[in-house]
Design an enzyme around this catalytic site. Structure first.
Site, PDB file in Angstrom:
ATOM      1  N   PRO A   2      82.905   2.741 131.249  1.00  0.00           N
ATOM      2  CA  PRO A   2      83.787   3.370 131.397  1.00  0.00           C
ATOM      3  C   PRO A   2      85.488   2.964 131.690  1.00  0.00           C
ATOM      4  CG  PRO A   2      82.710   3.745 133.012  1.00  0.00           C
ATOM      5  CD  PRO A   2      81.627   2.207 132.440  1.00  0.00           C
ATOM      6  N   GLU A   3      86.231   3.256 131.012  1.00  0.00           N
ATOM      7  CA  GLU A   3      87.261   3.076 130.368  1.00  0.00           C
ATOM      8  C   GLU A   3      87.878   4.080 131.135  1.00  0.00           C
ATOM      9  OE1 GLU A   3      88.892   0.058 127.389  1.00  0.00           O
ATOM     10  OE2 GLU A   3      86.817  -0.513 127.522  1.00  0.00           O
ATOM     11  N   LYS A  58      90.746   3.837 136.482  1.00  0.00           N
ATOM     12  CA  LYS A  58      88.930   3.544 136.408  1.00  0.00           C
ATOM     13  C   LYS A  58      88.047   3.942 137.601  1.00  0.00           C
ATOM     14  CE  LYS A  58      89.050  -0.036 132.808  1.00  0.00           C
ATOM     15  NZ  LYS A  58      89.346  -1.412 132.647  1.00  0.00           N
ATOM     16  N   ARG A 266      84.670 -12.966 128.036  1.00  0.00           N
ATOM     17  CA  ARG A 266      83.996 -11.526 126.761  1.00  0.00           C
ATOM     18  C   ARG A 266      84.197 -11.331 125.649  1.00  0.00           C
ATOM     19  NH1 ARG A 266      87.435  -7.539 130.676  1.00  0.00           N
ATOM     20  NH2 ARG A 266      85.831  -5.900 130.406  1.00  0.00           N
TER      21      ARG A 266
END
Length: 280
Positions: A2-3, A58, A266
DNA sequence: GGAAATGTTTACCG
DNA sequence: CCGGTAAACATTTC
């Protein structure tokens, strides 16, 4: 997962369902669901009334009729789900259910597959909980200052993608929206901030804001059941992604094959033609 | 069967 | 300060 757009979708849903409710019982089903920094067990909030639901980047928190707040971070796979309270007998087992908060006719559930998310009881400073005190304002914040954000990027001697992901530079942007932002800005993720003109940095920030607004309007990005809103529904922004998760597929602008590189531990996805690597 | 991948954050080391 | 790496963990995909 979730951003900012996903967390904001959750915040809006929570606000609709929990404001004005009193916490009657808290049941913690997994030890990692309570952050070690929590000032007290979550059950210490029994009796508190929820006055509002706030967010920075966030980080989410519930404002209460007492000085402390209930802070939450969804980590990679956290979810809040609202359900109608039913008797224990009728309850089907819920996978990865970590915390149950009894609000009377409503039960608030914290579900988290990977257990990187957490809840905590914290104090606030000027309304912001300790956990989020070091976090920069996000572009949705009414007090967000574009010039200050530009200056902060300019002062970083690092690559633009790292800066976008740095929650102390600008908050709310995660891996998906960072890649989408850079594609829209025609900037290679490894471009050094100090080599970018302020006008270009401004463009990047504005694109980040725009892509997150568009995602919010569609309820966020869901690849699977790991991100859903408080009613259990998925977001629809995945279909609008230009580069994230599209390695080998064609760039919506120029039809070159999207590339993926490992970067800052990433994946980064970009179009080699639209986002050429800057010359050293 | 096993390696690699996944949307986050924090800590540590050179 | 920067950047690489690892760690926390469960699950899916190649």
């Amino acid at each position: 997962m979730p951003e900012l757009p996903e967390v904001e979708t959750v915040r809006l849903g929570l606000a609709k369902h929990v404001i004005g409710k009193k916490i009657l019982k808290v049941e913690v089903l997994h030890p990692r669901a309570t952050a070690t920094k929590s000032l007290a067990p979550l059950s210490s909030l029994v009796g508190a009334k929820i006055k509002g639901v706030s967010r920075r980047g966030k980080f989410l928190w519930f404002d209460l009729d007492r000085p402390e707040v209930l802070v939450a971070h969804l980590g990679m796979s956290g979810q809040f789900l609202i359900s109608n309270s039913v008797s224990k007998k009728e309850q089907a087992p819920v996978r990865h259910l970590r915390v149950r908060i009894d609000l009377g006719r409503t039960e608030l559930r914290f579900i988290d597959q990977r257990t990187f998310g957490w809840l905590a009881v914290e104090n606030t400073t000027e309304g912001v909980p300790t956990a989020a005190s070091h976090i920069a304002l996000d572009p949705f914040d009414p007090n967000f200052d574009l010039e200050i954000a530009i200056a902060r990027f300019s002062g970083k001697r690092t690559e633009i993608k790292r800066a976008l992901l740095d929650q102390e530079v600008i908050s709310g942007v995660g891996n998906i929206y960072a890649d989408e932002t850079l594609w829209r800005s025609k900037i290679h993720p490894e471009t050094r901030c100090e080599k970018m003109k302020p006008a270009k940095i401004r463009e990047v920030i504005l694109n980040a804001t725009k892509v997150m607004k568009e995602a919010l309007a569609q309820g966020g990005t869901s690849f699977d059941e790991l991100y859903i809103n408080v009613n259990g529904e998925s977001g629809y922004f995945e279909r609008s992604l230009a580069v994230y998760g599209r390695e080998g597929e064609s760039c919506p602008k120029c039809h070159s094959a999207i590339r993926r590189i490992r970067f800052a531990n990433r994946s980064s996805h970009f179009c080699p033609k639209c986002q050429p690597r800057p010359r050293a």
